[in-house]
Design a protein around this motif. Structure first.
Motif, PDB file in Angstrom:
ATOM      1  N   GLY A 151       0.784  -1.211   0.000  1.00  0.00           N
ATOM      2  CA  GLY A 151       0.000   0.000   0.000  1.00  0.00           C
ATOM      3  C   GLY A 151       0.823   1.271   0.000  1.00  0.00           C
ATOM      4  O   GLY A 151       0.288   2.368   0.186  1.00  0.00           O
TER       5      GLY A 151
ATOM      6  N   PHE B   7      -6.658  13.825  -1.221  1.00  0.00           N
ATOM      7  CA  PHE B   7      -7.404  12.784  -0.527  1.00  0.00           C
ATOM      8  C   PHE B   7      -8.918  13.016  -0.613  1.00  0.00           C
ATOM      9  O   PHE B   7      -9.674  12.492   0.206  1.00  0.00           O
TER      10      PHE B   7
ATOM     11  N   SER C 270     -11.756  10.357   0.198  1.00  0.00           N
ATOM     12  CA  SER C 270     -11.218   9.312   1.071  1.00  0.00           C
ATOM     13  C   SER C 270     -11.706   9.516   2.489  1.00  0.00           C
ATOM     14  O   SER C 270     -12.032  10.634   2.907  1.00  0.00           O
ATOM     15  N   ASP C 271     -11.754   8.437   3.236  1.00  0.00           N
ATOM     16  CA  ASP C 271     -12.106   8.503   4.649  1.00  0.00           C
ATOM     17  C   ASP C 271     -10.971   9.196   5.395  1.00  0.00           C
ATOM     18  O   ASP C 271      -9.836   8.708   5.406  1.00  0.00           O
TER      19      ASP C 271
ATOM     20  N   GLY D 176     -10.208   9.272   8.319  1.00  0.00           N
ATOM     21  CA  GLY D 176      -9.669   8.460   9.403  1.00  0.00           C
ATOM     22  C   GLY D 176      -8.932   7.228   8.938  1.00  0.00           C
ATOM     23  O   GLY D 176      -8.493   6.415   9.756  1.00  0.00           O
ATOM     24  N   ASP D 177      -8.777   7.063   7.622  1.00  0.00           N
ATOM     25  CA  ASP D 177      -8.125   5.874   7.065  1.00  0.00           C
ATOM     26  C   ASP D 177      -6.666   6.176   6.716  1.00  0.00           C
ATOM     27  O   ASP D 177      -6.386   6.850   5.727  1.00  0.00           O
ATOM     28  N   PRO D 178      -5.719   5.691   7.504  1.00  0.00           N
ATOM     29  CA  PRO D 178      -4.311   5.985   7.226  1.00  0.00           C
ATOM     30  C   PRO D 178      -3.773   5.260   5.998  1.00  0.00           C
ATOM     31  O   PRO D 178      -2.679   5.566   5.526  1.00  0.00           O
ATOM     32  N   THR D 179      -4.534   4.281   5.478  1.00  0.00           N
ATOM     33  CA  THR D 179      -4.063   3.544   4.304  1.00  0.00           C
ATOM     34  C   THR D 179      -4.575   4.142   2.999  1.00  0.00           C
ATOM     35  O   THR D 179      -4.221   3.647   1.923  1.00  0.00           O
ATOM     36  N   ALA D 180      -5.392   5.200   3.068  1.00  0.00           N
ATOM     37  CA  ALA D 180      -5.893   5.826   1.844  1.00  0.00           C
ATOM     38  C   ALA D 180      -4.718   6.311   1.006  1.00  0.00           C
ATOM     39  O   ALA D 180      -3.897   7.102   1.481  1.00  0.00           O
TER      40      ALA D 180
END
Length: 228
Positions: free
Chosen positions: A22, A165, A168-169, A171-175
């Motif tokens: 990722g 971003f 994108s969410d 709160g999602d660190p993988t975005a």
């Protein structure tokens, strides 16, 4: 290392320093490769670029019994990595910042070899929350120990300003986001590549794989840390 006469285009290895699933490094490296391909020297054929992805090299943690400065490589993966690095005249390192430094995979890849790095030039491109500047600062010190000359200009790509971003969410660190660097980043990268090429022309031409084979290189004097 002896000096040799340079023949053909300057071969620049663009090293992708992150192997994390990722990772954003592939996108940053892809952008860098596109910018470099538009450089006048590359378009004229006096320089050529190859992307070298450490994730594809699949190097384990350093497992050579003999210190790298002696060039006595026992493992097939070391010999393969030696040939990849030896074939390059210069490098552009693309690295994220992990805990104030570079990824372990990148440091490990540097530590595997010694003479293959000697007398070559590198430019640094960092990315991260703070633009990867602390990683590139550390990498300069690491590369100095293997006798790589790092040009002064470097490129910094901050995550929160150069990635989009939207959608994108938060709160999602993988975005992954979408890389959208400003024009000034491209200008900096082009200037850095110009310096890399100029310094490469000024330094003695390094050995390439074709000059010495791929079975390791003769021992060279170096820092005592390399024999620990």
């Amino acid at each position: 290392m002896r000096a040799t006469q340079r023949t053909g285009p300057v071969r620049i290895g663009l090293i992708v320093g992150s192997t994390r699933p990722g990772r954003r490094g592939a996108a940053v490296a892809g952008w860098a490769a596109q910018v470099c391909s538009r450089h006048p020297a590359v378009r004229a054929g006096s320089a050529e670029l190859e992307v070298i992805d450490l994730a594809e090299q699949a190097l384990p943690l350093l497992d050579e019994p003999v210190p790298a400065m002696f060039g006595d490589y026992r493992q097939p993966h070391t010999r393969r990595w030696s040939a990849v690095v030896a074939a390059c005249d210069a490098f552009v390192f693309v690295t994220p910042e992990y805990n104030h430094s570079v990824p372990a995979a990148l440091k490990n890849a540097v530590d595997y070899l010694y003479a293959e790095w000697n007398d070559k030039v590198a430019g640094l491109l960092g990315y991260g929350v703070q633009g990867g500047v602390r990683a590139t600062d550390h990498l300069r010190l690491v590369l100095a120990e293997v006798r790589v000359a790092v040009v002064p200009t470097q490129v910094s790509v901050p995550i929160f300003t150069d990635f989009d971003f939207s959608g994108s969410d938060p709160g999602d660190p993988t975005a992954p986001g979408v890389l959208s660097p400003g024009e000034e980043r491209e200008e900096s990268l082009s200037a850095m590549l110009t310096e890399v090429l100029a310094w490469s022309a000024a330094l003695p031409a390094p050995w390439r794989a074709a000059d010495r084979g791929t079975a390791g290189v003769p021992a060279a004097e170096g820092s005592p840390e390399l024999v620990a």
